[in-house]
Write a protein that holds these residues in place. Sequence first.
Motif, PDB file in Angstrom:
ATOM      1  N   SER A  26      40.010  51.092   9.721  1.00  0.00           N
ATOM      2  CA  SER A  26      41.370  51.526   9.407  1.00  0.00           C
ATOM      3  C   SER A  26      41.858  52.393  10.552  1.00  0.00           C
ATOM      4  O   SER A  26      41.195  52.523  11.586  1.00  0.00           O
ATOM      5  CB  SER A  26      41.400  52.327   8.099  1.00  0.00           C
ATOM      6  OG  SER A  26      40.812  53.602   8.289  1.00  0.00           O
ATOM      7  N   HIS A  27      42.987  53.067  10.343  1.00  0.00           N
ATOM      8  CA  HIS A  27      43.522  53.997  11.327  1.00  0.00           C
ATOM      9  C   HIS A  27      42.798  55.330  11.310  1.00  0.00           C
ATOM     10  O   HIS A  27      43.013  56.170  12.195  1.00  0.00           O
ATOM     11  CB  HIS A  27      45.014  54.243  11.055  1.00  0.00           C
ATOM     12  CG  HIS A  27      45.264  54.890   9.733  1.00  0.00           C
ATOM     13  ND1 HIS A  27      45.369  56.259   9.569  1.00  0.00           N
ATOM     14  CD2 HIS A  27      45.405  54.355   8.490  1.00  0.00           C
ATOM     15  CE1 HIS A  27      45.569  56.530   8.302  1.00  0.00           C
ATOM     16  NE2 HIS A  27      45.600  55.402   7.621  1.00  0.00           N
ATOM     17  N   HIS A  30      35.787  51.098  17.821  1.00  0.00           N
ATOM     18  CA  HIS A  30      36.120  52.517  17.949  1.00  0.00           C
ATOM     19  C   HIS A  30      35.293  53.355  16.980  1.00  0.00           C
ATOM     20  O   HIS A  30      34.877  54.477  17.319  1.00  0.00           O
ATOM     21  CB  HIS A  30      37.616  52.732  17.727  1.00  0.00           C
ATOM     22  CG  HIS A  30      38.453  52.373  18.913  1.00  0.00           C
ATOM     23  ND1 HIS A  30      38.835  53.295  19.867  1.00  0.00           N
ATOM     24  CD2 HIS A  30      38.970  51.184  19.323  1.00  0.00           C
ATOM     25  CE1 HIS A  30      39.562  52.700  20.803  1.00  0.00           C
ATOM     26  NE2 HIS A  30      39.661  51.423  20.491  1.00  0.00           N
ATOM     27  N   GLU A  39      39.026  48.277  15.454  1.00  0.00           N
ATOM     28  CA  GLU A  39      38.652  49.410  14.617  1.00  0.00           C
ATOM     29  C   GLU A  39      37.142  49.604  14.560  1.00  0.00           C
ATOM     30  O   GLU A  39      36.636  50.726  14.699  1.00  0.00           O
ATOM     31  CB  GLU A  39      39.217  49.189  13.211  1.00  0.00           C
ATOM     32  CG  GLU A  39      40.732  49.175  13.168  1.00  0.00           C
ATOM     33  CD  GLU A  39      41.312  48.437  11.983  1.00  0.00           C
ATOM     34  OE1 GLU A  39      42.550  48.289  11.931  1.00  0.00           O
ATOM     35  OE2 GLU A  39      40.534  48.000  11.110  1.00  0.00           O
ATOM     36  N   THR A  63      48.999  49.089  12.375  1.00  0.00           N
ATOM     37  CA  THR A  63      48.834  50.539  12.453  1.00  0.00           C
ATOM     38  C   THR A  63      47.874  50.941  13.560  1.00  0.00           C
ATOM     39  O   THR A  63      47.996  52.035  14.120  1.00  0.00           O
ATOM     40  CB  THR A  63      48.306  51.090  11.110  1.00  0.00           C
ATOM     41  OG1 THR A  63      49.139  50.608  10.058  1.00  0.00           O
ATOM     42  CG2 THR A  63      48.314  52.606  11.085  1.00  0.00           C
ATOM     43  N   THR A  64      46.925  50.061  13.914  1.00  0.00           N
ATOM     44  CA  THR A  64      45.842  50.466  14.817  1.00  0.00           C
ATOM     45  C   THR A  64      45.843  49.772  16.169  1.00  0.00           C
ATOM     46  O   THR A  64      45.050  50.137  17.032  1.00  0.00           O
ATOM     47  CB  THR A  64      44.475  50.228  14.150  1.00  0.00           C
ATOM     48  OG1 THR A  64      44.305  48.821  13.879  1.00  0.00           O
ATOM     49  CG2 THR A  64      44.351  51.012  12.867  1.00  0.00           C
ATOM     50  N   THR A  98      42.051  44.742  14.278  1.00  0.00           N
ATOM     51  CA  THR A  98      43.167  45.675  14.426  1.00  0.00           C
ATOM     52  C   THR A  98      44.267  45.275  13.454  1.00  0.00           C
ATOM     53  O   THR A  98      44.279  44.166  12.922  1.00  0.00           O
ATOM     54  CB  THR A  98      43.752  45.681  15.855  1.00  0.00           C
ATOM     55  OG1 THR A  98      44.187  44.363  16.185  1.00  0.00           O
ATOM     56  CG2 THR A  98      42.730  46.170  16.868  1.00  0.00           C
ATOM     57  N   ARG A 120      46.417  52.401  18.906  1.00  0.00           N
ATOM     58  CA  ARG A 120      45.462  53.514  18.901  1.00  0.00           C
ATOM     59  C   ARG A 120      44.019  53.044  19.095  1.00  0.00           C
ATOM     60  O   ARG A 120      43.193  53.790  19.617  1.00  0.00           O
ATOM     61  CB  ARG A 120      45.558  54.277  17.573  1.00  0.00           C
ATOM     62  CG  ARG A 120      46.872  54.973  17.342  1.00  0.00           C
ATOM     63  CD  ARG A 120      46.875  55.675  15.998  1.00  0.00           C
ATOM     64  NE  ARG A 120      45.767  56.608  15.889  1.00  0.00           N
ATOM     65  CZ  ARG A 120      45.271  57.048  14.736  1.00  0.00           C
ATOM     66  NH1 ARG A 120      45.784  56.623  13.604  1.00  0.00           N
ATOM     67  NH2 ARG A 120      44.293  57.906  14.716  1.00  0.00           N
ATOM     68  N   MET A 121      43.714  51.821  18.654  1.00  0.00           N
ATOM     69  CA  MET A 121      42.352  51.310  18.722  1.00  0.00           C
ATOM     70  C   MET A 121      42.358  49.915  19.337  1.00  0.00           C
ATOM     71  O   MET A 121      42.039  48.917  18.669  1.00  0.00           O
ATOM     72  CB  MET A 121      41.716  51.289  17.326  1.00  0.00           C
ATOM     73  CG  MET A 121      41.645  52.643  16.661  1.00  0.00           C
ATOM     74  SD  MET A 121      40.885  52.534  15.009  1.00  0.00           S
ATOM     75  CE  MET A 121      40.965  54.265  14.492  1.00  0.00           C
TER      76      MET A 121
END
Length: 221
Positions: A34-35, A76, A73, A64-65, A61, A68-69
Amino acid sequence: MISAQVWADAERLWDFQQMGHELRPCSVAIGLGSHDLGVADTTADLYHRSMVPLIVFTGATSRTTRDRMPRGEAEHYRERAMELGVPADAILVEPRARNTGENIRFSRALLEERHVPVSSVLLVSKPYEERRAYATACKLWPEVEWVNASTNMTLVQYVKSIGDARLVIDMLTGAQQRLMIYPQQGFMIKQSVPGDVAAAYQRLCDAGFTGRLVPDTGARN
């Protein structure tokens, strides 16, 4: 601004979504992508507490991610857990799953491919998705015992950690919606939803917290 009624309704859903399971040692932990890197932190803590000998992080992913990722996910999460001292050989990465059902199915396939015997699973998720994750896992892999875990924090603490109250309440409302409509679609086992929880969910929908509802089902499902 988030009204007092919205906070009260969100907290009712927050409380309901958490399973309150007593943690115990299990065959493996599955950390749902998740985020929220807090899922990786909690999973790493469970490993260090000797609750599991092996971790599977699962997730590609999402909208939302993806920024950022960018490496996914699960990857990360793996990097975060290693920063926290979990050895690389205690972590498996499942990089393809894009929803909770795929998280469970693909993690199961990976563990079977590696010939890992599994009788019980610590299922680690965001706090407001414990019940949804549990209902999905029980449907898709009923042969094992599921024990839910998440970061121990209040809704207010969680919102502060994420920094976006609307995002959290949107996602909390979406998790509740899925819990209510997915059993009839065969995606998870049915969970009894108390009347006050259903009413809180509907008020949140009516207040506009619909950003994470499943499309084309209508807020009143």
